[in-house]
Motif scaffolding. Structure first.
Motif, short mmCIF file in Angstrom:
data_model
loop_
_atom_site.label_atom_id
_atom_site.label_comp_id
_atom_site.label_asym_id
_atom_site.label_seq_id
_atom_site.Cartn_x
_atom_site.Cartn_y
_atom_site.Cartn_z
N PRO A 25 0.81 -1.22 0.00
CA PRO A 25 0.00 0.00 0.00
C PRO A 25 0.83 1.26 0.00
O PRO A 25 0.40 2.28 -0.51
CB PRO A 25 -0.82 -0.12 1.29
N MET A 59 1.57 7.24 2.74
CA MET A 59 1.52 8.47 1.96
C MET A 59 2.73 9.34 2.28
O MET A 59 2.82 9.93 3.34
CB MET A 59 0.24 9.24 2.24
N ARG A 65 -1.27 9.73 -5.13
CA ARG A 65 -2.23 9.67 -4.02
C ARG A 65 -3.01 8.36 -3.97
O ARG A 65 -3.77 8.11 -3.04
CB ARG A 65 -3.22 10.84 -4.12
N THR A 97 -3.69 4.63 -3.23
CA THR A 97 -3.17 3.56 -2.37
C THR A 97 -2.82 2.35 -3.22
O THR A 97 -3.61 1.90 -4.04
CB THR A 97 -4.22 3.16 -1.32
#
Length: 261
Positions: free
Chosen positions: A73, A76, A172, A174
């Motif tokens: 994943p 961020m 942005r 995932t």
């Protein structure tokens, strides 16, 4: 052919991918001239021309792996502009990219090797972290050995006026671990790239489809290139010592993707 490419000290990644252009590698160097010279030497050694696709902007460079999932994943952490390493600090950068020595006080060992104080070494490292010169200091996970071996690079042909917005949107999503813009080359129209790392192809394709939808890329030409064999995966080496007359006082290291088919 792959063995010749992997033997070059400037090559840190070298993969076979499912495409007409099937051998993809990353060449790093201290400056543009060093990278170009290295590429000429490889072309001479292999007898093949290579597409040279210099990175122009990184939108996301963060190989974070959650071993509980089917794809990586990635936390961020958007890429940002970094402050170049100054000439006086290049010896410390060379030690850093070789990895921490396995001793009780590794920073003291670096300080002794550089004739600096441990406090000075730690201060410089903290500055690099604060300025984005170094993204993190941590362990490098060999993701293939941990089951993340269904990995795909997706490339897009995006108009120049839109590529940055599209790249930021990809960053942005995932599941996208890498997103960056590169130069085009003759016969290769693509300028926006993203990587998805996963345990199986179905999960990777699901992430790619979602990334295309979420980033609004459905109308742009694209190709998906799955990796099928890893020949070399090491950390980059950008700060090897140069002869004093050739060493720049300050430079941003060059990174170049190249491919031979």
């Amino acid at each position: 052919m792959a063995a010749v490419v992997s033997s070059h000290p400037g090559v840190n990644h070298n993969y076979q991918r499912e495409h007409h252009y099937n051998l993809w590698f990353v060449m790093t160097g201290q400056d543009d001239a060093a990278v170009r010279a290295a590429m000429r030497s490889l072309e001479d050694a292999t007898g093949l021309p290579a597409l040279q696709l210099r990175m122009q902007r990184a939108y996301r460079i963060d190989l974070g792996f959650d071993l509980r999932g089917s794809t990586a994943p990635a936390p961020m952490a958007a890429a940002r502009e970094a402050t170049p390493v100054q000439g006086a600090d290049r010896p410390l950068a060379a030690l850093l990219e070789d990895g921490l020595p396995l001793v009780p006080r590794p920073y003291d060992a670096w300080a002794q090797a550089l004739d600096r104080t441990p406090e000075s070494v730690l201060h410089t490292l903290q500055q690099w972290l604060d300025q984005g010169t170094v993204r993190r200091i941590g362990a490098i996970v060999r993701h293939h050995e941990l089951g993340f071996d269904a990995n795909a690079m997706t490339v897009f042909n995006i108009p120049e006026a839109q590529v940055d917005d599209c790249g930021e949107a990809l960053a942005r999503v995932t599941g996208v671990t890498l997103a960056y813009r590169r130069e085009r080359a003759e016969g290769w129209p693509y300028n926006l790239y993203c990587m998805v790392h996963g345990r199986d192809r179905a999960a990777v394709r699901d992430v790619i489809a979602r990334a295309i939808a979420d980033a609004g890329l459905g109308s742009f030409p694209h190709e998906v290139l799955f990796s099928c064999r890893r020949f070399k995966q090491t950390g980059p080496r950008r700060f090897r010592a140069l002869p004093e007359a050739a060493a720049p006082s300050a430079a941003t290291p060059e990174v170049l993707d190249a491919v031979a088919g």
